[in-house]
Scaffold this active site. Structure first.
Site, mmCIF file in Angstrom:
data_model
loop_
_atom_site.group_PDB
_atom_site.id
_atom_site.type_symbol
_atom_site.label_atom_id
_atom_site.label_comp_id
_atom_site.label_asym_id
_atom_site.label_seq_id
_atom_site.Cartn_x
_atom_site.Cartn_y
_atom_site.Cartn_z
ATOM 1 N N TRP A 237 1.149 -1.010 0.171
ATOM 2 C CA TRP A 237 -0.393 0.393 -0.416
ATOM 3 C C TRP A 237 0.389 1.478 0.234
ATOM 4 O O TRP A 237 0.288 2.479 0.082
ATOM 5 C CB TRP A 237 -0.728 0.104 1.198
ATOM 6 N N SER B 113 -11.845 12.897 -3.070
ATOM 7 C CA SER B 113 -13.174 12.901 -2.038
ATOM 8 C C SER B 113 -12.507 13.624 -1.407
ATOM 9 O O SER B 113 -13.757 14.308 -0.453
ATOM 10 C CB SER B 113 -13.913 11.555 -2.351
ATOM 11 N N SER B 114 -11.210 13.651 -0.461
ATOM 12 C CA SER B 114 -11.087 13.930 0.533
ATOM 13 C C SER B 114 -10.704 15.171 0.501
ATOM 14 O O SER B 114 -11.426 15.879 1.617
ATOM 15 C CB SER B 114 -9.842 13.700 0.820
ATOM 16 N N HIS C 93 2.919 10.175 7.156
ATOM 17 C CA HIS C 93 2.326 10.215 8.419
ATOM 18 C C HIS C 93 0.847 11.301 9.222
ATOM 19 O O HIS C 93 0.448 10.501 10.060
ATOM 20 C CB HIS C 93 3.921 10.440 9.356
ATOM 21 N N GLU D 181 -1.026 11.027 7.370
ATOM 22 C CA GLU D 181 -2.852 10.299 7.376
ATOM 23 C C GLU D 181 -2.667 9.290 8.054
ATOM 24 O O GLU D 181 -4.332 9.160 8.707
ATOM 25 C CB GLU D 181 -1.863 9.285 5.762
ATOM 26 N N TYR E 247 -2.159 9.943 11.082
ATOM 27 C CA TYR E 247 -2.904 10.517 12.368
ATOM 28 C C TYR E 247 -4.323 11.307 11.995
ATOM 29 O O TYR E 247 -5.613 11.172 12.759
ATOM 30 C CB TYR E 247 -2.031 12.190 13.075
ATOM 31 N N SER F 176 -13.795 10.506 23.123
ATOM 32 C CA SER F 176 -14.283 11.734 24.580
ATOM 33 C C SER F 176 -15.544 11.792 24.554
ATOM 34 O O SER F 176 -15.914 11.366 25.927
ATOM 35 C CB SER F 176 -13.522 12.195 23.952
ATOM 36 N N HIS G 94 10.391 8.893 10.651
ATOM 37 C CA HIS G 94 10.785 7.233 11.240
ATOM 38 C C HIS G 94 10.762 6.426 10.345
ATOM 39 O O HIS G 94 10.336 4.691 10.716
ATOM 40 C CB HIS G 94 9.948 7.818 12.551
ATOM 41 N N HIS G 95 9.790 6.283 9.504
ATOM 42 C CA HIS G 95 9.209 5.330 8.906
ATOM 43 C C HIS G 95 10.320 4.295 7.852
ATOM 44 O O HIS G 95 10.096 3.282 7.303
ATOM 45 C CB HIS G 95 7.901 5.209 7.963
ATOM 46 N N THR H 72 0.115 12.520 23.589
ATOM 47 C CA THR H 72 -1.240 11.559 23.034
ATOM 48 C C THR H 72 -1.891 10.990 24.804
ATOM 49 O O THR H 72 -2.629 10.615 25.426
ATOM 50 C CB THR H 72 -0.446 10.414 22.438
ATOM 51 N N LYS I 170 -3.787 13.085 26.598
ATOM 52 C CA LYS I 170 -5.560 12.148 26.435
ATOM 53 C C LYS I 170 -5.829 10.959 26.662
ATOM 54 O O LYS I 170 -7.428 11.296 27.522
ATOM 55 C CB LYS I 170 -5.154 12.594 24.669
ATOM 56 N N ARG J 85 7.524 -9.079 6.885
ATOM 57 C CA ARG J 85 6.211 -8.721 6.626
ATOM 58 C C ARG J 85 6.440 -8.487 5.118
ATOM 59 O O ARG J 85 7.478 -9.190 4.479
ATOM 60 C CB ARG J 85 5.650 -7.055 7.480
#
Lengths: 533, 178
Positions: A143, A171-172, A255, A257, A259, A270, A304-305, A330, A333, A452
Site C-alpha cells: 500500500w 474526494s477527501s 505520517h 495520514e 493521524y 471522548s 521514522h518510517h 497522546t 489524552k 512482513r
C-alpha cells in the site's frame, strides 16, 4: 435505509425524494452520511475478505492456497481498501451525520460538493478493483507503493491505480473543504470554538491535515505517472532521480495520514466515555491542545518510517526525538479519559465497552510505536511483523473500534431504533478476544524476525501464525454479527427516545430519534449551556 | 454567505499550494542532500586545486555495479588506492557493450560514508554523461579526482561506487516524443 426516515417529514419542508434518485442526487447531510457509512461497511467486508485470503495462506508454512503474485496483490489491496475505503470514508460519514447536528447547523456548507465527494468514491474503488480482472493483475507493490517497485517493476495496471488514488484524494479534499467551511461559518450563535464538541474539534484539525497532505500524495502519484509514461526521472536513479525521494514524499503525506485515521477516533471516544461516566470530559481544553499538537508534530516525524535508508546520524536523532515527543500529548489524552472515568457512575453498554477497549488497546499500539521510534532498535524491527502488529493495534482496536463504538452510540439517534444490547455485547467480546488473538502474537513472531509481506515463512513461526489465523477468522466472522446487529436494529429494533442515553450531552440529543430530514433550520438556543459535548 | 465563499477560496488555494509544494520537495531534497551529503550524492566535475598536499593518507575503494538486467562489462582499472588529501589523482573505467545492439548507458556515482561526499571532488569525470556504444565497442574513460583537505578527521577511507543503468529505452522514447 429509506425505511428509516419515512414518515418524519416536516409539514413545511419537502422530504426525501423516492427511489434510487434520492441517493444519487441527495444533498442532505444525513443521507450522504448514511451513504458513506454503508460504503465503508461494504468495503470493510471486501478488504476483510482479502485479509482472510492472506491469513489462510499463512495458516501453515509453505505455499498453500494462492500464488505469491496473487498474495502480493491481496496484501496491497487489503491495505489500500482498509485505509482509503473503510476508515477514512467511515469518519467522513460520521462527520456528515454529526457535525451539522452537533454545531446546530441546518446542513453542510456545500451540499452539492458533498454529493460529488461521495459519489466519486465508488468510482475510484471500482477502478481499483477492476484491475484484478486486467492483464498483469492488480497492484502488487504494497500500500506504500515505493518506487521503483511501483514504477519500473509495476504491472501495467499501475496507471489505473494512480487514477484511483487521484480520485480518492479529490474526494477527501472536497470533503475536508466542506467540513472546515461548515465548522467555521455555520455554528449556532453562542457556540465559540472552545465550546465545540470534541468530535467537531477533532474533525476540524483532521480536515486541515487532509488539505495539507492529500495534495502531496496527488503530487507523488503524478510524478510516478510521469516517470512511467513521459520519460521523466523523479524516482529513476538511471536518469539522475532518487528512489529515496519517493519515500520522503510518500511519508510526508503518510505520517499525517495515519493521524487522519485516529484523530476523529479521539473525538468519538471522548463523547462516549463522558456519557457513560456521567461526567463532563476531564480537561476539555487540554484535549483540544493535545489534538492540535499531535497534528503539528505529525509533519516533522515522517522519516521514522525510513530509518534504514541511510540517513546522517543527526537526522536519525531528530526524527527519533520528535517521534517520542508525540507520546506526551497522546499520554495527556489517555490520562484525561482515565480521569473522566475515575469516580464516575460507570455503566458498560456496548459503545462504552468498545471505547474502553479502544483506550487500552490503542495504548498498546502506541507503546509499540515508541519502541519502533528508537532508531537503533528499529534497525531490527524494520519490515518485520512487529511493525504489522503495531499499526494493526492502532488501526483495528484503535480506529475501527472507535467507528464501531460510534455506530452503536449514535445508531439509535440515526435510525430511531435501539440495537439488541445482548447481541451488541456478544459482538464486543468476540471482537475483543479475537482481535488480540490475531494481533498480539504478531509482536512475538516479529521480534523473532519474521519479515512482513511474505507468503511463506520459516518453520519456527508456524505455531504463532496458526493462532493468528484462527483469531483472524474469528474476528472476520464477528463482523458479520455486527452487520446482523445493525440490520436487526433497523428492521426490528425497539423505539429509541430522543435522549437515548441517560448521560448524553450535546445538541444532537435534543432532537428526535430519528431526527427530521431537515434539522436546525433555525439555530438552537445555547443558553442552556448544553453545547459543550 | 460571502464568508463561506471566502473560506472555500482560501482552502482551495491551500490545496493548490500544497500540490505545488509536493513538487517543490524535489529541488528542496536535492539541495538538502547536497548540504548534508544524504545518500552520498555527489556533484559533477568541479575545479579544485590545493596547495597543501600530503598531510593525510586516505584509502579509496572503487566499486562498480551493473543495475538489474544491464549486460555491459563495466569495471575500474583498480579496486583500491591510497591517496593524499589535496593531491590530484587519475584512474580510469572501462565500458564494453557486450551485446549485438547499440545501447545507451549512464553511470550514477555515490560516495559513502555520505558525509564524506562533499569532500570528494571530481575534476574530470563521466558522471551524468550518457555513453553510446556500438555492439562490441569498448571505451576507457578517465576519472580525475582530489580529496578535500578539509575532510573530517574521523573519515580515513572513502568508497566511490558507480552503478551502470541501461537507459536505451528511455532515450528512444524521449527522441520519439521530440
Amino acid at each position: 435505509m429509506s425505511a428509516v426516515i419515512e414518515g418524519h417529514q416536516d409539514d413545511h419542508h419537502h422530504g426525501p425524494a423516492k427511489g434510487i434518485t434520492r441517493w444519487l442526487y441527495t444533498t442532505n447531510h444525513k443521507d450522504i452520511g448514511s451513504l458513506y457509512l454503508w460504503f465503508s461497511f461494504i468495503m470493510l467486508f471486501i478488504g476483510g475478505a482479502m485479509a482472510m485470503v492472506i491469513r489462510a495462506e499463512l495458516f501453515e508454512p509453505g505455499s498453500q492456497i494462492v500464488s505469491p503474485e496473487f498474495y502480493n496483490q491481496m496484501v496491497t489491496n487489503h491495505g489500500l481498501i482498509m485505509v482509503f475505503g473503510v476508515i477514512m470514508p467511515a469518519f467522513v460519514g460520521l462527520a456528515n451525520w454529526l457535525i451539522p447536528m452537533q454545531i446546530g447547523a441546518p446542513d453542510m456548507a456545500l451540499p452539492r460538493l458533498n454529493n460529488l465527494s461521495f459519489w466519486i468514491l465508488p468510482a475510484a474503488f471500482g477502478v481499483l478493483l477492476a484491475t484484478f480482472f486486467m492483464e498483469g493483475g492488480a497492484p502488487n507493490f504494497g500500500w506504500t507503493f515505493y518506487a521503483p517497485l511501483s514504477t519500473e517493476y509495476a504491472p501495467p495496471t499501475v496507471t489505473y491505480f494512480i487514477f484511483a488514488v487521484h480520485i480518492m484524494g479529490a474526494s477527501s479534499i472536497m470533503g475536508s473543504i466542506n467540513v472546515i467551511t461548515t465548522i467555521l461559518n455555520m455554528r449556532a450563535p453562542g457556540m465559540t470554538l472552545m465550546k465545540m464538541p470534541l468530535f467537531v474539534w477533532s474533525w476540524l484539525i483532521t480536515a486541515y491535515l487532509l488539505i495539507a497532505v492529500m495534495p502531496v500524495l496527488a503530487g507523488a502519484v503524478t510524478m510516478m505517472l510521469m516517470d512511467i509514461h513521459f520519460g521523466t526521472s523523479f524516482f529513476k536513479a538511471g536518469g539522475g532521480g532518487d528512489p529515496v525521494l519517493f519515500q520522503h514524499i510518500f511519508w510526508f503525506f503518510g505520517h499525517p495520514e495515519v493521524y487522519i485515521m485516529i484523530l476523529p477516533a479521539f473525538g468519538i471516544v471522548s463523547h462516549i466515555i463522558e456519557t457513560f461516566s456521567r461526567k463532563p470530559i476531564f480537561g476539555y481544553d487540554s484535549m483540544v491542545y493535545a489534538i492540535a499538537s499531535i497534528a503539528l508534530l505529525s509533519f516533522v516525524v515522517w522519516a521514522h518510517h525510513m530509518f534504514t535508508v541511510g540517513m546522517p546520524i543527526a537526522g536519525e536523532l531528530f526524527f527519533m526525538y520528535s517521534t517520542m515527543l508525540i507520546a506526551i500529548p497522546t499520554g495527556v489524552k489517555v490520562f484525561n479519559w482515565l480521569s473522566t472515568m475515575f469516580k464516575g457512575s460507570l455503566t458498560f453498554e456496548t459503545p462504552m465497552l468498545f471505547a474502553i477497549a479502544f483506550v487500552a488497546l490503542f495504548t498498546i499500539g502506541g507503546l509499540s510505536g515508541l519502541m519502533l521510534a528508537i532508531a537503533p532498535a528499529d534497525f531490527q524491527y524494520h519490515d518485520t511483523y512487529f511493525v504489522v502488529a503495531h499499526f494493526h493495534y492502532v488501526l483495528v482496536p484503535g480506529a475501527l473500534f472507535s467507528i464501531i463504538a460510534a455506530v452503536y452510540y449514535w445508531l439509535p439517534k440515526w435510525t430511531g431504533y435501539m440495537y439488541d444490547e445482548f447481541m451488541g455485547k456478544t459482538h464486543f467480546w468476540l471482537s475483543f478476544v479475537s482481535v488480540n488473538l490475531t494481533f498480539f502474537p504478531m509482536h512475538f513472531v516479529g521480534l523473532a524476525g519474521m519479515p512482513r509481506r511474505i507468503p511463506d515463512y520459516a518453520m519456527q513461526f508456524a505455531d504463532y501464525n496458526m493462532i493468528v489465523s484462527v483469531g483472524a477468522f474469528l474476528f472476520g466472522l464477528s463482523q458479520l454479527l455486527f452487520l446482523y446487529v445493525v440490520l436487526k436494529a433497523i428492521f426490528y429494533g425497539k423505539k429509541a427516545t430522543g435522549q437515548v442515553w441517560e448521560g448524553a450531552q450535546g445538541l444532537e440529543w435534543t432532537l428526535d430519534s430519528p431526527p427530521a430530514y431537515h434539522t436546525f433550520e433555525t439555530p438552537p438556543n445555547l443558553e442552556a449551556g448544553e453545547a459543550k459535548g | 454567505m460571502s464568508s463561506i465563499k471566502k473560506s472555500v477560496s482560501k482552502l482551495f488555494l491551500a490545496t493548490v499550494g500544497m500540490f505545488l509544494f509536493g513538487f517543490a520537495l524535489v529541488p528542496i531534497y536535492d539541495v538538502f542532500c547536497e548540504i548534508t551529503g544524504l545518500n552520498g550524492k555527489v556533484t559533477g566535475p568541479t575545479f579544485s586545486e590545493y596547495e597543501d598536499i600530503g598531510n593525510r593518507e586516505i584509502k579509496i575503494t572503487f566499486t562498480t555495479t551493473n543495475n538489474n538486467g544491464m549486460p555491459w562489462f563495466f569495471d575500474s582499472d583498480r579496486s583500491q588506492m591510497k591517496v593524499k588529501t589535496g593531491e590530484q589523482n587519475l584512474m580510469s573505467y572501462v565500458f564494453t557493450n557486450t551485446t549485438d545492439k547499440p545501447m545507451i548507458a549512464q553511470a550514477i556515482p555515490s560516495v559513502s560514508p555520505g558525509k564524506g561526499a562533499q569532500y570528494f571532488h571530481k575534476t574530470e569525470c563521466f558522471c551524468f554523461e550518457q555513453q553510446y556504444l556500438e555492439p562490441g565497442e569498448s571505451i576507457s574513460i578517465p576519472l580525475k579526482f582530489v580529496i578535500d583537505p578539509d575532510l573530517p578527521a574521523d573519515i580515513s577511507s572513502l568508497a566511490l561506487g558507480y552503478t551502470l543503468f541501461d537507459i536505451t529505452k528511455d532515450q528512444m522514447t524521449k527522441q520519439a516524443s521530440n
